[in-house]
Design a protein around this motif. Structure first.
Motif, short mmCIF file in Angstrom:
data_model
loop_
_atom_site.label_atom_id
_atom_site.label_comp_id
_atom_site.label_asym_id
_atom_site.label_seq_id
_atom_site.Cartn_x
_atom_site.Cartn_y
_atom_site.Cartn_z
N VAL A 109 1.32 5.58 -3.23
CA VAL A 109 0.38 6.70 -3.21
C VAL A 109 -0.13 6.92 -4.62
CG1 VAL A 109 0.06 9.14 -2.67
CG2 VAL A 109 1.63 7.76 -1.30
N ASN A 110 -1.45 6.79 -4.81
CA ASN A 110 -2.06 6.98 -6.12
C ASN A 110 -2.14 8.46 -6.48
OD1 ASN A 110 -2.56 4.17 -6.40
ND2 ASN A 110 -4.31 4.39 -5.02
N GLY A 111 -2.55 8.74 -7.71
CA GLY A 111 -2.67 10.11 -8.17
C GLY A 111 -3.63 10.94 -7.34
N ASP A 112 -4.63 10.31 -6.73
CA ASP A 112 -5.60 11.05 -5.92
C ASP A 112 -5.14 11.20 -4.46
OD1 ASP A 112 -5.84 8.48 -4.98
OD2 ASP A 112 -7.94 8.20 -5.56
N GLY A 113 -3.91 10.77 -4.17
CA GLY A 113 -3.36 10.93 -2.82
C GLY A 113 -3.67 9.78 -1.88
N LYS A 114 -4.46 8.79 -2.33
CA LYS A 114 -4.81 7.66 -1.48
C LYS A 114 -3.67 6.64 -1.46
CE LYS A 114 -9.80 8.05 -2.12
NZ LYS A 114 -11.03 7.39 -2.62
N LYS A 115 -3.45 6.06 -0.27
CA LYS A 115 -2.39 5.07 -0.11
C LYS A 115 -2.94 3.65 -0.21
CE LYS A 115 -0.67 6.35 3.88
NZ LYS A 115 0.29 6.47 5.02
N THR A 116 -2.20 2.78 -0.89
CA THR A 116 -2.54 1.37 -1.00
C THR A 116 -1.38 0.55 -0.50
OG1 THR A 116 -3.90 1.80 -2.97
CG2 THR A 116 -3.21 -0.48 -2.58
N LEU A 117 -1.64 -0.37 0.42
CA LEU A 117 -0.59 -1.26 0.91
C LEU A 117 -0.42 -2.41 -0.08
CD1 LEU A 117 1.40 -1.78 3.26
CD2 LEU A 117 -0.36 -3.24 4.28
N ILE A 118 0.76 -2.52 -0.64
CA ILE A 118 1.01 -3.55 -1.66
C ILE A 118 2.07 -4.52 -1.14
CG2 ILE A 118 0.32 -2.09 -3.58
CD1 ILE A 118 3.96 -2.81 -3.31
N ASN A 119 2.03 -5.73 -1.72
CA ASN A 119 3.08 -6.72 -1.48
C ASN A 119 4.01 -6.72 -2.68
OD1 ASN A 119 3.80 -9.93 -2.07
ND2 ASN A 119 4.21 -9.22 -0.01
N ILE A 144 -1.89 -6.73 -4.14
CA ILE A 144 -2.45 -6.15 -2.92
C ILE A 144 -1.98 -6.95 -1.71
CG2 ILE A 144 -4.59 -5.78 -1.63
CD1 ILE A 144 -4.30 -3.73 -3.73
N SER A 145 -1.54 -6.25 -0.67
CA SER A 145 -1.14 -6.93 0.57
C SER A 145 -2.37 -7.20 1.42
CB SER A 145 -0.17 -6.06 1.36
OG SER A 145 0.06 -6.62 2.64
N HIS A 146 -2.35 -8.33 2.11
CA HIS A 146 -3.42 -8.66 3.05
C HIS A 146 -3.02 -8.34 4.49
CE1 HIS A 146 -6.10 -10.32 0.07
NE2 HIS A 146 -5.13 -11.07 -0.41
N HIS A 147 -1.86 -7.70 4.65
CA HIS A 147 -1.45 -7.25 5.98
C HIS A 147 -2.02 -5.86 6.24
CE1 HIS A 147 1.80 -10.32 5.29
NE2 HIS A 147 1.44 -10.62 6.51
N LYS A 148 -1.77 -5.35 7.43
CA LYS A 148 -2.30 -4.04 7.81
C LYS A 148 -1.23 -2.97 7.87
CE LYS A 148 -6.21 -5.92 10.30
NZ LYS A 148 -6.42 -6.92 11.28
N THR A 149 0.04 -3.39 7.93
CA THR A 149 1.14 -2.43 8.06
C THR A 149 2.28 -2.79 7.11
OG1 THR A 149 2.15 -3.73 9.83
CG2 THR A 149 0.62 -1.98 10.49
N SER A 150 3.14 -1.82 6.86
CA SER A 150 4.33 -2.06 6.03
C SER A 150 5.29 -3.01 6.75
CB SER A 150 5.04 -0.73 5.77
OG SER A 150 4.20 0.17 5.10
N GLY A 151 6.23 -3.56 5.99
CA GLY A 151 7.22 -4.49 6.56
C GLY A 151 6.95 -5.91 6.10
N ASN A 152 6.85 -6.84 7.07
CA ASN A 152 6.56 -8.25 6.77
C ASN A 152 7.57 -8.78 5.74
OD1 ASN A 152 4.03 -7.94 8.32
ND2 ASN A 152 3.42 -6.69 6.58
N ILE A 153 8.83 -8.74 6.10
CA ILE A 153 9.94 -8.95 5.17
C ILE A 153 10.48 -10.37 5.32
CG2 ILE A 153 12.16 -8.05 4.39
CD1 ILE A 153 11.25 -5.57 6.38
#
Length: 253
Positions: free
Chosen positions: A123-133, A156-165
């Protein structure tokens, strides 16, 4: 399950005090880490499991969430609690538990050859979420082969959801995927691409269009589309971005 800064999130790997005789073995590796960070677009940071702190944080803004590198280093593990959503903190707690259980059972020096990769939101300072790898690999082991320090790479993750472990072993086609439902690691082999499919994927990575790729490899555009479908099927992805991300993370290309 509530996760807070007093929880054991990412702290299962307790190694105690490092002996004086072990310390000379670490040398001054941070200069090499800094040089690597200058050359990559990815964020780099080092975890010290003896002190449970961040020993180094690169200047790449992706991981910083609006802080400076020094501020993230001072925050240490508190950074996670401030900048990761609750659901993903719970996910990371599970990865921590099961990941270190997997690592503990590996043979001695072989442990250094393994790495783990997974996706979660920052979660960035502006409250926006970024999906990262997030990738993590041992950097230094203690004399009893526990993980002393680890290098982490964030992109940056190229997936759409968290996980992918996934866990990978250097120089091996073996891979382990974590099933979050049964909380078990399932072993398989990396998917294989043909030489032509790898060539086509590398040309996509250069930003070439289907027609340009067709001209490069002397085939019809429909044949390039066929190779692309084969790549998607083999890697179980649906876009070129996902295919490239998977191939790079898995060291297929």
């Amino acid at each position: 399950m509530k996760i807070n800064s007093n929880s054991t999130l990412l702290t299962k790997n307790h190694i105690g005090k490092i002996s004086d005789e072990e310390r000379p073995e670490q040398n001054d590796y941070l200069d090499a880490v800094r040089a690597f960070a200058r050359l990559t677009y990815e964020s780099v940071y080092i975890i010290n499991y003896e002190t449970m702190t961040f020993e180094y944080v690169s200047e790449n803004p992706l991981f910083l969430c609006g802080y400076s590198p020094d501020e993230v280093m001072k925050l240490g593990y508190e950074f996670y609690f401030k900048n990761i959503p609750e659901d993903d903190l719970i996910l990371l707690n599970t990865i921590n538990e099961l990941g270190f259980d997997f690592f503990k059972d590996l043979p001695g020096e072989e442990k250094i050859q393994y790495s783990i990769t997974y996706d979660f939101h920052l979660v960035n300072g502006d409250g926006k979420k970024t999906l990262i790898n997030h990738k993590l690999t041992p950097l230094l082991l203690t004399k009893d082969k526990k993980m002393w320090k680890a290098m982490c790479i964030v992109s940056i993750s190229h997936h759409k959801t968290s996980g992918n472990i996934y866990i990978y072993k250097q120089g091996s086609n073996e891979t382990w995927a974590l099933d979050l439902k049964d909380k078990r690691w399932h072993k398989s082999e990396k998917p294989r691409l043909t030489n032509r499919e790898i060539e086509v994927l590398r040309l996509y990575a250069q930003g070439l269009s289907i027609n340009e790729i067709a001209a490069k490899v002397s085939v019809a555009p429909d044949t390039v589309k066929y190779y692309r479908r084969q790549i998607f099927d083999r890697l179980n992805v649906s876009t070129i971005a996902e295919a490239l991300s998977y191939a790079v993370n898995s060291k297929i290309m």
